[in-house]
Design a protein around this motif. Structure first.
Motif, PDB file in Angstrom:
ATOM      1  N   VAL A 180       0.913  -1.193  -0.015  1.00  0.00           N
ATOM      2  CA  VAL A 180       0.018   0.001   0.011  1.00  0.00           C
ATOM      3  C   VAL A 180       0.892   1.393   0.046  1.00  0.00           C
ATOM      4  O   VAL A 180       0.755   1.954  -0.789  1.00  0.00           O
ATOM      5  CB  VAL A 180      -1.097   0.063   1.302  1.00  0.00           C
ATOM      6  N   TYR A 181       1.769   1.178   0.803  1.00  0.00           N
ATOM      7  CA  TYR A 181       2.683   2.426   0.969  1.00  0.00           C
ATOM      8  C   TYR A 181       3.454   2.426  -0.535  1.00  0.00           C
ATOM      9  O   TYR A 181       3.508   3.750  -0.928  1.00  0.00           O
ATOM     10  CB  TYR A 181       3.797   2.240   2.032  1.00  0.00           C
ATOM     11  N   LEU A 182       3.911   1.595  -0.950  1.00  0.00           N
ATOM     12  CA  LEU A 182       4.816   1.602  -2.355  1.00  0.00           C
ATOM     13  C   LEU A 182       3.852   2.075  -3.499  1.00  0.00           C
ATOM     14  O   LEU A 182       4.465   2.533  -4.373  1.00  0.00           O
ATOM     15  CB  LEU A 182       5.495   0.342  -2.474  1.00  0.00           C
ATOM     16  N   ASN A 183       2.663   1.643  -3.318  1.00  0.00           N
ATOM     17  CA  ASN A 183       1.550   2.151  -4.516  1.00  0.00           C
ATOM     18  C   ASN A 183       1.124   3.240  -4.048  1.00  0.00           C
ATOM     19  O   ASN A 183       0.000   3.631  -4.701  1.00  0.00           O
ATOM     20  CB  ASN A 183       0.942   0.955  -4.756  1.00  0.00           C
ATOM     21  N   SER A 184       1.513   4.207  -3.148  1.00  0.00           N
ATOM     22  CA  SER A 184       0.824   5.377  -2.825  1.00  0.00           C
ATOM     23  C   SER A 184       1.098   6.587  -3.819  1.00  0.00           C
ATOM     24  O   SER A 184       0.164   7.471  -3.596  1.00  0.00           O
ATOM     25  CB  SER A 184       1.391   5.799  -1.241  1.00  0.00           C
ATOM     26  N   GLY A 185       1.884   6.413  -4.646  1.00  0.00           N
ATOM     27  CA  GLY A 185       2.258   7.273  -5.646  1.00  0.00           C
ATOM     28  C   GLY A 185       3.596   7.231  -5.836  1.00  0.00           C
ATOM     29  O   GLY A 185       4.417   6.509  -5.323  1.00  0.00           O
ATOM     30  N   ASP A 186       4.260   8.555  -6.414  1.00  0.00           N
ATOM     31  CA  ASP A 186       5.765   8.689  -6.722  1.00  0.00           C
ATOM     32  C   ASP A 186       6.240   9.237  -5.238  1.00  0.00           C
ATOM     33  O   ASP A 186       5.574   9.108  -4.542  1.00  0.00           O
ATOM     34  CB  ASP A 186       5.759   9.938  -7.821  1.00  0.00           C
ATOM     35  N   LEU A 187       7.411   9.935  -5.343  1.00  0.00           N
ATOM     36  CA  LEU A 187       8.414   9.998  -4.329  1.00  0.00           C
ATOM     37  C   LEU A 187       7.582  11.297  -3.548  1.00  0.00           C
ATOM     38  O   LEU A 187       7.381  11.443  -2.307  1.00  0.00           O
ATOM     39  CB  LEU A 187       9.622  10.636  -5.075  1.00  0.00           C
ATOM     40  N   LEU A 188       6.816  12.065  -4.121  1.00  0.00           N
ATOM     41  CA  LEU A 188       6.247  13.196  -3.431  1.00  0.00           C
ATOM     42  C   LEU A 188       5.115  12.668  -2.592  1.00  0.00           C
ATOM     43  O   LEU A 188       4.951  13.158  -1.597  1.00  0.00           O
ATOM     44  CB  LEU A 188       5.799  14.245  -4.327  1.00  0.00           C
ATOM     45  N   ASP A 189       4.633  11.826  -3.359  1.00  0.00           N
ATOM     46  CA  ASP A 189       3.154  11.077  -2.528  1.00  0.00           C
ATOM     47  C   ASP A 189       3.472  10.517  -1.631  1.00  0.00           C
ATOM     48  O   ASP A 189       2.974  10.681  -0.541  1.00  0.00           O
ATOM     49  CB  ASP A 189       2.296  10.409  -3.670  1.00  0.00           C
ATOM     50  N   ARG A 190       4.534   9.706  -1.832  1.00  0.00           N
ATOM     51  CA  ARG A 190       5.069   8.807  -0.559  1.00  0.00           C
ATOM     52  C   ARG A 190       5.530   9.787   0.734  1.00  0.00           C
ATOM     53  O   ARG A 190       5.524   9.268   1.776  1.00  0.00           O
ATOM     54  CB  ARG A 190       6.077   7.845  -0.993  1.00  0.00           C
ATOM     55  N   GLU A 191       6.270  10.940   0.371  1.00  0.00           N
ATOM     56  CA  GLU A 191       6.527  11.690   1.544  1.00  0.00           C
ATOM     57  C   GLU A 191       5.306  12.331   2.150  1.00  0.00           C
ATOM     58  O   GLU A 191       5.275  12.164   3.291  1.00  0.00           O
ATOM     59  CB  GLU A 191       7.348  12.966   0.735  1.00  0.00           C
ATOM     60  N   LEU A 192       4.282  12.463   1.604  1.00  0.00           N
ATOM     61  CA  LEU A 192       3.036  13.197   2.017  1.00  0.00           C
ATOM     62  C   LEU A 192       2.253  12.196   2.906  1.00  0.00           C
ATOM     63  O   LEU A 192       1.259  12.704   3.710  1.00  0.00           O
ATOM     64  CB  LEU A 192       2.214  13.631   1.034  1.00  0.00           C
ATOM     65  N   VAL A 193       2.550  10.789   3.005  1.00  0.00           N
ATOM     66  CA  VAL A 193       1.779   9.797   3.957  1.00  0.00           C
ATOM     67  C   VAL A 193       2.835   9.534   5.061  1.00  0.00           C
ATOM     68  O   VAL A 193       2.171   8.838   5.832  1.00  0.00           O
ATOM     69  CB  VAL A 193       1.265   8.842   3.212  1.00  0.00           C
ATOM     70  N   LEU A 194       3.869  10.060   5.220  1.00  0.00           N
ATOM     71  CA  LEU A 194       4.721   9.657   6.145  1.00  0.00           C
ATOM     72  C   LEU A 194       4.512  10.565   7.526  1.00  0.00           C
ATOM     73  O   LEU A 194       4.523  11.849   6.898  1.00  0.00           O
ATOM     74  CB  LEU A 194       6.407   9.989   5.601  1.00  0.00           C
ATOM     75  N   ALA A 195       5.019  10.379   8.707  1.00  0.00           N
ATOM     76  CA  ALA A 195       4.814  11.314   9.798  1.00  0.00           C
ATOM     77  C   ALA A 195       6.011  10.784  10.737  1.00  0.00           C
ATOM     78  O   ALA A 195       6.386   9.713  10.924  1.00  0.00           O
ATOM     79  CB  ALA A 195       3.617  11.115  10.587  1.00  0.00           C
ATOM     80  N   ASP A 196       6.413  11.762  11.645  1.00  0.00           N
ATOM     81  CA  ASP A 196       7.434  11.165  12.657  1.00  0.00           C
ATOM     82  C   ASP A 196       6.781  11.234  13.757  1.00  0.00           C
ATOM     83  O   ASP A 196       5.603  12.104  14.197  1.00  0.00           O
ATOM     84  CB  ASP A 196       8.428  12.788  12.825  1.00  0.00           C
ATOM     85  N   PHE A 197       7.127  10.284  14.530  1.00  0.00           N
ATOM     86  CA  PHE A 197       6.558  10.001  16.170  1.00  0.00           C
ATOM     87  C   PHE A 197       7.625  10.248  16.832  1.00  0.00           C
ATOM     88  O   PHE A 197       8.711   9.391  16.941  1.00  0.00           O
ATOM     89  CB  PHE A 197       6.228   8.404  16.189  1.00  0.00           C
ATOM     90  N   LYS A 198       7.835  11.412  17.515  1.00  0.00           N
ATOM     91  CA  LYS A 198       8.969  11.843  18.318  1.00  0.00           C
ATOM     92  C   LYS A 198       8.382  11.965  20.082  1.00  0.00           C
ATOM     93  O   LYS A 198       7.272  12.113  20.189  1.00  0.00           O
ATOM     94  CB  LYS A 198       9.233  13.432  17.874  1.00  0.00           C
TER      95      LYS A 198
END
Length: 230
Positions: A180-198
């Motif tokens: 699902v992550y790999l098919n979320s789109g191109d490099l920019l799309d994949r960046e937009l579904v990522l989040a930091d857990f700090k």
């Protein structure tokens, strides 16, 4: 082309970067904010919603026993395509518990002996005038068949579903093997579904903080109102 470091306002940076990749003048000038990619709802949106549907998934009702897992404060804003906050939008999240069991009879029934009965599994929150939402939940864990931990979310307004997608942990090793992550789109799309857990500063419980803004794309009504390009 690699993107090793991003400034704090990652969405504006990525939007500007996308625009710079095209030579057609003004092609993306009206929309620097990139819309959050839509992703599958998955098979485990609760088939029976819990009685407790508030934004605190760590405790159910009046129970004093918290759910197992790394407590995470998930916050962010819902924005429209022009960057304005979307108020009175309903944000729903759902995810498996720390034992990898979803709040869905197809999953929880065969795994009844391992399900965390103290985890709500689903919650709702209505955004304020600034488009802000907040939840208290757990840091997501991998699920059989999904090596990348994730939180599902849906944004609604009235009786309309505006966006369904997922939040992934930045840097998690399972991302590289998750379809699902790999098919979320191109490099920019994949960046937009990522989040930091700090780590949450000064937390004595080892709590985490995750801030994740969601940008809605233009709705059909928006497109109808937009000026036509000649």
């Amino acid at each position: 082309m690699s993107l090793p470091h991003f400034p704090p306002n990652r969405r504006l940076f990525l939007g500007a970067l996308t625009a710079s990749l095209f030579t057609t003048r003004g092609l993306f000038a009206e929309q620097l904010l990139l819309p959050s990619p839509a992703l599958t709802e998955g098979p485990f949106y609760p088939d029976k919603l819990p009685l407790d549907q508030d934004n605190d998934l760590i405790k159910i009702g009046d129970s004093t026993t918290p759910a197992v897992g790394e407590i995470t404060h998930l916050t962010g804003r819902i924005l429209n395509a022009s960057g304005s906050p979307v108020k009175n939008a309903t944000v729903e999240i759902w995810q498996c518990d720390a034992n990898a069991v979803y709040l869905h009879t197809a999953d929880s029934k065969p795994k009844a002996d391992q399900q965390d009965k103290h985890f709500q599994g689903f919650g709702r929150f209505t955004t304020n005038a600034n488009g802000e939402y907040r939840f208290r939940t757990i840091k997501p864990v991998p699920y059989p068949g999904r090596p990348s931990p994730h939180i599902h979310y849906k944004v609604k307004q009235g009786d309309r579903d505006l966006l369904t997608s997922q939040i992934f942990i930045r840097g998690h090793e399972g991302n590289a093997r998750d379809g699902v992550y790999l098919n979320s789109g191109d490099l920019l799309d994949r960046e937009l579904v990522l989040a930091d857990f700090k780590p949450l500063p000064d937390s004595k419980l080892g709590e985490l903080a995750c801030n994740f803004d969601i940008v809605l794309g233009r709705t059909p009504d928006d497109r109808d109102r937009a000026p036509r390009r000649q």
